[in-house]
Design a protein around this motif. Structure first.
Motif, PDB file in Angstrom:
ATOM      1  N   GLU A  27      17.786 -17.971  52.801  1.00  0.00           N
ATOM      2  CA  GLU A  27      17.422 -18.795  51.614  1.00  0.00           C
ATOM      3  C   GLU A  27      18.116 -19.929  51.176  1.00  0.00           C
ATOM      4  OE1 GLU A  27      15.659 -16.439  48.354  1.00  0.00           O
ATOM      5  OE2 GLU A  27      16.183 -14.736  49.477  1.00  0.00           O
ATOM      6  N   ILE A  28      19.593 -19.795  51.650  1.00  0.00           N
ATOM      7  CA  ILE A  28      20.197 -20.787  51.435  1.00  0.00           C
ATOM      8  C   ILE A  28      20.145 -22.016  52.202  1.00  0.00           C
ATOM      9  CG2 ILE A  28      22.780 -21.635  51.273  1.00  0.00           C
ATOM     10  CD1 ILE A  28      22.061 -19.619  48.946  1.00  0.00           C
ATOM     11  N   GLN A  29      19.866 -21.545  53.575  1.00  0.00           N
ATOM     12  CA  GLN A  29      19.596 -22.693  54.312  1.00  0.00           C
ATOM     13  C   GLN A  29      18.231 -23.247  54.201  1.00  0.00           C
ATOM     14  OE1 GLN A  29      21.488 -23.986  56.859  1.00  0.00           O
ATOM     15  NE2 GLN A  29      23.056 -22.753  55.963  1.00  0.00           N
ATOM     16  N   LYS A  30      17.267 -22.842  53.360  1.00  0.00           N
ATOM     17  CA  LYS A  30      16.265 -23.494  53.233  1.00  0.00           C
ATOM     18  C   LYS A  30      16.327 -24.602  52.210  1.00  0.00           C
ATOM     19  CE  LYS A  30      13.149 -19.444  53.395  1.00  0.00           C
ATOM     20  NZ  LYS A  30      12.278 -18.347  52.549  1.00  0.00           N
ATOM     21  N   LEU A  31      17.512 -24.525  51.399  1.00  0.00           N
ATOM     22  CA  LEU A  31      17.702 -25.329  50.141  1.00  0.00           C
ATOM     23  C   LEU A  31      18.219 -26.714  50.926  1.00  0.00           C
ATOM     24  CD1 LEU A  31      19.518 -23.244  47.504  1.00  0.00           C
ATOM     25  CD2 LEU A  31      17.221 -24.264  47.483  1.00  0.00           C
ATOM     26  N   VAL A  32      18.724 -26.367  52.209  1.00  0.00           N
ATOM     27  CA  VAL A  32      19.408 -27.756  52.569  1.00  0.00           C
ATOM     28  C   VAL A  32      18.758 -28.478  53.550  1.00  0.00           C
ATOM     29  CG1 VAL A  32      21.949 -26.893  52.114  1.00  0.00           C
ATOM     30  CG2 VAL A  32      20.961 -26.252  54.216  1.00  0.00           C
ATOM     31  N   MET A  33      17.508 -27.817  54.030  1.00  0.00           N
ATOM     32  CA  MET A  33      16.655 -28.379  54.990  1.00  0.00           C
ATOM     33  C   MET A  33      15.880 -29.394  54.411  1.00  0.00           C
ATOM     34  SD  MET A  33      16.070 -24.935  57.376  1.00  0.00           S
ATOM     35  CE  MET A  33      16.704 -25.174  59.183  1.00  0.00           C
ATOM     36  N   LYS A  73      21.045 -12.203  43.300  1.00  0.00           N
ATOM     37  CA  LYS A  73      22.117 -11.946  44.309  1.00  0.00           C
ATOM     38  C   LYS A  73      22.319 -13.102  45.054  1.00  0.00           C
ATOM     39  CE  LYS A  73      22.744  -8.874  48.284  1.00  0.00           C
ATOM     40  NZ  LYS A  73      22.135  -7.784  49.360  1.00  0.00           N
ATOM     41  N   LYS A  74      21.335 -14.154  45.471  1.00  0.00           N
ATOM     42  CA  LYS A  74      21.619 -15.092  46.332  1.00  0.00           C
ATOM     43  C   LYS A  74      21.999 -16.364  45.596  1.00  0.00           C
ATOM     44  CE  LYS A  74      19.287 -13.567  49.830  1.00  0.00           C
ATOM     45  NZ  LYS A  74      20.062 -13.321  50.998  1.00  0.00           N
ATOM     46  N   GLU A  75      21.918 -16.146  44.189  1.00  0.00           N
ATOM     47  CA  GLU A  75      22.595 -17.205  43.378  1.00  0.00           C
ATOM     48  C   GLU A  75      23.997 -17.055  43.279  1.00  0.00           C
ATOM     49  OE1 GLU A  75      23.116 -17.188  38.660  1.00  0.00           O
ATOM     50  OE2 GLU A  75      21.247 -16.911  39.129  1.00  0.00           O
ATOM     51  N   GLN A  76      24.639 -15.881  43.513  1.00  0.00           N
ATOM     52  CA  GLN A  76      25.941 -15.820  43.690  1.00  0.00           C
ATOM     53  C   GLN A  76      26.529 -16.348  44.766  1.00  0.00           C
ATOM     54  OE1 GLN A  76      26.584 -11.629  43.538  1.00  0.00           O
ATOM     55  NE2 GLN A  76      26.320 -11.428  41.477  1.00  0.00           N
ATOM     56  N   LEU A  77      25.787 -16.746  45.863  1.00  0.00           N
ATOM     57  CA  LEU A  77      26.266 -17.434  47.223  1.00  0.00           C
ATOM     58  C   LEU A  77      26.391 -18.826  46.810  1.00  0.00           C
ATOM     59  CD1 LEU A  77      23.858 -15.774  49.790  1.00  0.00           C
ATOM     60  CD2 LEU A  77      26.346 -15.355  49.518  1.00  0.00           C
ATOM     61  N   HIS A 130      26.673 -21.993  54.665  1.00  0.00           N
ATOM     62  CA  HIS A 130      26.407 -20.748  54.388  1.00  0.00           C
ATOM     63  C   HIS A 130      25.173 -20.163  55.641  1.00  0.00           C
ATOM     64  CE1 HIS A 130      27.906 -19.656  50.560  1.00  0.00           C
ATOM     65  NE2 HIS A 130      27.745 -21.015  50.339  1.00  0.00           N
ATOM     66  N   HIS A 131      25.188 -19.069  56.006  1.00  0.00           N
ATOM     67  CA  HIS A 131      24.307 -18.744  57.009  1.00  0.00           C
ATOM     68  C   HIS A 131      23.302 -18.012  56.654  1.00  0.00           C
ATOM     69  CE1 HIS A 131      27.118 -20.161  59.946  1.00  0.00           C
ATOM     70  NE2 HIS A 131      28.004 -19.498  59.540  1.00  0.00           N
ATOM     71  N   ASP A 132      22.908 -17.771  55.109  1.00  0.00           N
ATOM     72  CA  ASP A 132      21.954 -17.066  54.590  1.00  0.00           C
ATOM     73  C   ASP A 132      20.462 -18.109  54.715  1.00  0.00           C
ATOM     74  OD1 ASP A 132      21.350 -14.823  52.305  1.00  0.00           O
ATOM     75  OD2 ASP A 132      20.348 -16.710  51.890  1.00  0.00           O
TER      76      ASP A 132
END
Length: 75
Positions: free
Chosen positions: A69-75, A22-26, A65-67
């Motif tokens: 888990e996605i934000q963890k990737l960019v930090m 589901k997150k991968e789709q983001l 993105h405001h998700d």
């Protein structure tokens, strides 16, 4: 599932970040935009390596993105 690891991680160690389908789709639109900008295609079913310049582009694309888990990737 989509796993992210760093090349510096030890072989056979756990991935640094794991995202559900589901997150991968983001990430899908960011991967399409990355291909459009660089020609680099991310195959979510294969093994990919991207260079630091491509990582910067992908991070910029994902920052909107405001998700969490996605934000963890960019930090």
């Amino acid at each position: 599932m989509l796993d992210f690891s760093y090349l510096s991680d030890q072989k056979d160690s756990k991935p640094s970040v794991v995202l559900s389908d589901k997150k991968e789709q983001l990430l899908e639109q960011a991967f399409i935009d990355l291909k459009r900008k660089t020609g680099i295609m991310i195959d979510v079913y294969g093994r990919n390596r991207i260079y630091p310049d491509h990582q910067k582009i992908l991070i910029n694309l994902l920052q909107k993105h405001h998700d969490n888990e996605i934000q963890k990737l960019v930090m």
